[in-house]
Write an enzyme that holds these catalytic residues in place. Structure first.
Site, PDB file in Angstrom:
ATOM      1  N   GLU A  66     -10.848  -6.637  -4.707  1.00  0.00           N
ATOM      2  CA  GLU A  66     -10.740  -7.702  -3.696  1.00  0.00           C
ATOM      3  C   GLU A  66     -12.013  -7.737  -2.852  1.00  0.00           C
ATOM      4  OE1 GLU A  66      -7.022  -7.686  -1.550  1.00  0.00           O
ATOM      5  OE2 GLU A  66      -7.942  -8.616   0.199  1.00  0.00           O
ATOM      6  N   HIS A 101       0.883  -1.178   0.000  1.00  0.00           N
ATOM      7  CA  HIS A 101       0.000   0.000   0.000  1.00  0.00           C
ATOM      8  C   HIS A 101       0.919   1.225   0.000  1.00  0.00           C
ATOM      9  CE1 HIS A 101      -2.542  -2.886   2.284  1.00  0.00           C
ATOM     10  NE2 HIS A 101      -3.581  -2.217   1.853  1.00  0.00           N
ATOM     11  N   ASP A 113     -11.011 -11.836  10.438  1.00  0.00           N
ATOM     12  CA  ASP A 113      -9.953 -11.849   9.443  1.00  0.00           C
ATOM     13  C   ASP A 113      -8.597 -12.011  10.132  1.00  0.00           C
ATOM     14  OD1 ASP A 113      -8.770 -11.632   7.005  1.00  0.00           O
ATOM     15  OD2 ASP A 113      -9.102  -9.478   6.774  1.00  0.00           O
ATOM     16  N   ASP A 164      -5.028 -13.536  -2.703  1.00  0.00           N
ATOM     17  CA  ASP A 164      -4.347 -13.209  -1.450  1.00  0.00           C
ATOM     18  C   ASP A 164      -4.375 -14.481  -0.616  1.00  0.00           C
ATOM     19  OD1 ASP A 164      -3.642 -10.668  -2.022  1.00  0.00           O
ATOM     20  OD2 ASP A 164      -4.882  -9.693  -0.492  1.00  0.00           O
ATOM     21  N   ASP A 216      -5.928 -13.537   8.981  1.00  0.00           N
ATOM     22  CA  ASP A 216      -4.792 -13.449   8.043  1.00  0.00           C
ATOM     23  C   ASP A 216      -3.638 -14.382   8.430  1.00  0.00           C
ATOM     24  OD1 ASP A 216      -5.924 -11.567   6.312  1.00  0.00           O
ATOM     25  OD2 ASP A 216      -5.218  -9.868   7.491  1.00  0.00           O
ATOM     26  N   GLU A 269      -9.363 -13.357  -1.650  1.00  0.00           N
ATOM     27  CA  GLU A 269      -8.685 -13.717  -0.399  1.00  0.00           C
ATOM     28  C   GLU A 269      -9.563 -14.747   0.318  1.00  0.00           C
ATOM     29  OE1 GLU A 269      -6.817 -10.627   1.851  1.00  0.00           O
ATOM     30  OE2 GLU A 269      -7.348 -11.589   3.737  1.00  0.00           O
ATOM     31  N   HIS A 272     -11.454 -13.961   3.445  1.00  0.00           N
ATOM     32  CA  HIS A 272     -12.665 -13.155   3.236  1.00  0.00           C
ATOM     33  C   HIS A 272     -13.815 -14.048   2.767  1.00  0.00           C
ATOM     34  CE1 HIS A 272      -9.939  -9.412   2.275  1.00  0.00           C
ATOM     35  NE2 HIS A 272      -9.799  -9.842   3.513  1.00  0.00           N
TER      36      HIS A 272
HETATM   37  C1  XUL Z   1      -7.801  -6.503   4.259  1.00  0.00           C
HETATM   38  C2  XUL Z   1      -7.020  -6.914   3.095  1.00  0.00           C
HETATM   39  C3  XUL Z   1      -6.117  -5.894   2.544  1.00  0.00           C
HETATM   40  C4  XUL Z   1      -6.034  -5.893   1.057  1.00  0.00           C
HETATM   41  C5  XUL Z   1      -5.221  -4.749   0.498  1.00  0.00           C
HETATM   42  O1  XUL Z   1      -8.647  -7.459   4.752  1.00  0.00           O
HETATM   43  O2  XUL Z   1      -7.060  -8.059   2.684  1.00  0.00           O
HETATM   44  O3  XUL Z   1      -4.875  -6.078   3.113  1.00  0.00           O
HETATM   45  O4  XUL Z   1      -5.477  -7.079   0.591  1.00  0.00           O
HETATM   46  O5  XUL Z   1      -5.698  -3.532   0.886  1.00  0.00           O
HETATM   47 CO    CO Z   2      -6.063  -9.031   1.096  1.00  0.00          CO
END
Ligand code: XUL
Ligand code: CO
Length: 443
Positions: free
Chosen positions: A237, A106, A312, A301, A314, A273, A276
């Site tokens: 996304e 980003h 989330d 992702d 991650d 992703e 998500h």
């Molecule tokens: C948030 C997410 C972000 C995007 C990029 O949930 O996945 O990191 O991938 O903004």
């Molecule tokens: Co993402």
């Protein structure tokens, strides 16, 4: 950093492939052999791994209940711009030692915001110049860039869907610059994740107006892309919620419907992703398959959530079954390029060693590499192709089926067909058989 060199990951050598390595040797790939040819192309082309900057280099190990736990050697110097540069050098050392070819970022991850837009852009330009130099030295490429349109308080009511046109304009100014710097770094894609493009309450929200504005925003991005000669793929996304209660880019089908409605379907693909996807109540692999079948899967992702939590988290994808499902679809569509598998993942707050950053990425890369090997076998055997085709054979083999597929059948005709032919025969869906066969390919 060591006293004698510019090395941050002291004592860690470039990670090599050694299938014979012992279980305890964790700084080694046992599956990912980047140049090995699988189904006609090298593993690295199938997998196109990217490290994400925000979690891996901006993550500090903080959560809603606790202070940072990480103590990173590149975050020490005091001056913000100096830290940003040290961090970037550390990142390129990490990418190189790990052996990934791509990174994602980003705008606000790599360079600090200033007091004014001029200062913010100046900071960004300075860091981008260093990134370009490091890219040249190492050969590491940019998979995609994006703009952070969710962290700054100005975006608390959304960015492109903000009720205030002034905020919309700010978001546009920020994306304009983020697209330009992504282009400058040779980015192969540009991502839109609608961080606060959604609502918290329908009582204070004109959803139709907000979605029209979002479409207008994306149209401007398409225009700007052309204006600056950026040839990368634009990606959206999906995410169903978090931080807002409802995000407009809910899931793959919602986003495809939105793109079709607003005539943007030729200009965008999706960055899926799976964490998500599961938050939307779907199976891990659902969105990947759903958009791939419409030619809309652009990138992934590659992370995972925790099924007992539901937010989330991650996490690094370490589950062979999940990765195999993803690779099954990726192989079927012939690869992901210009997209890739971006590790939008963070090591756990409790994983405080520098080594943990390597172990996490190596583990996930090996998991995908193993999944690729397994699913390549399944693809070569054409097992599912044949079994699935058989389930739908009536559409190819009977006159009525062919007419339905061709779109020439009518209700009257089908009514007459049923009157003549009566009840259809019962056909087993054989779900368990399909599941058992899949498991056998995972052996
Ligand atoms: C948030 C997410 C972000 C995007 C990029 O949930 O996945 O990191 O991938 O903004
Ligand atoms: Co993402």
């Amino acid at each position: 950093m060591s006293a004698t060199s510019n090395e941050f990951f002291v004592g860690i050598k470039p990670i090599e492939y050694n299938p014979q390595a012992s279980v305890d040797d964790l700084l080694v790939f046992k599956q990912y052999n980047q140049d090995e040819i699988i189904l006609g192309k090298p593993m690295h082309e199938w997998l196109r791994f990217a490290v994400c900057y925000w979690h891996t280099f901006r993550g500090i190990g903080a959560d809603m209940f606790g202070a940072p736990t990480f103590d990173r050697p590149w975050d020490q110097s005091g001056n913000e711009m100096q830290i940003a540069k040290d961090r970037l050098r550390a990142a390129f050392e990490f990418f190189t030692k790990l052996g990934v070819k791509y990174f994602t970022f980003h705008d606000r991850d790599i360079a600090p915001a200033g007091e004014t837009i001029e200062q913010t852009e100046k900071n960004l330009d300075e860091i981008i110049q260093l990134a370009k130099e490091l890219q040249k030295q190492t050969g590491i490429k940019c998979l995609w860039g994006t703009a952070n349109l969710f962290a700054d308080p100005r975006y608390m009511n959304g960015a492109a869907t903000n009720p205030d046109a002034h905020v919309f304009a700010y978001a546009a100014a920020q994306v304009k610059k983020a697209m330009e710097v992504t282009h400058e770094l040779g980015g192969e894609n540009y991502v839109f994740w609608g961080g606060r493009e959604g609502y918290m309450s329908l009582l204070n929200t004109d959803v139709r107006k907000e979605l029209d504005h979002l479409a207008a925003f994306l149209r401007m991005a398409v225009e700007h892309k052309k204006k600056i000669g950026f040839t990368g793929q634009l990606l959206i996304e999906p995410k169903p919620k978090e931080p807002t209660k409802h995000q407009y880019d809910y899931d793959a089908q919602t986003v495809m419907g939105f793109l079709n409605y607003y005539g943007l379907n030729k200009d965008f693909k999706l960055n899926i992703e799976p964490n998500h996807t599961t938050m939307a109540g779907h199976a891990y692999e659902h969105d990947v398959e759903m958009c791939s079948r419409y030619g809309m899967l652009g990138s992934i992702d590659s992370n995972t959530g925790d099924s007992s939590l539901g937010w989330d988290t991650d996490q690094f994808p370490m589950n062979l079954r999940d990765c195999a499902f993803v690779m099954k679809t990726v192989i079927a569509q012939g690869g992901l390029a210009p997209g890739g598998l971006n590790f939008d993942c963070k090591v756990r707050r409790e994983s405080t060693n520098l080594q943990d950053m390597f172990i996490a990425h190596i583990g996930a890369m090996d998991c995908f590499a193993l999944a690729l090997r397994k699913m390549a076998r399944l693809f070569e055997d054409k097992k599912y192709d044949i079994l699935v085709q058989q389930r739908y054979a009536s559409y190819n083999e009977t006159d009525i089926g062919k007419k339905i597929e061709a779109g020439t059948a009518t209700f009257e005709e089908l009514h007459a067909f049923i009157k003549k032919n009566g009840e259809p025969a019962k056909t087993s869906g054989e779900q368990e058989k399909f599941e058992v066969i899949f498991n056998r390919y995972l052996d």
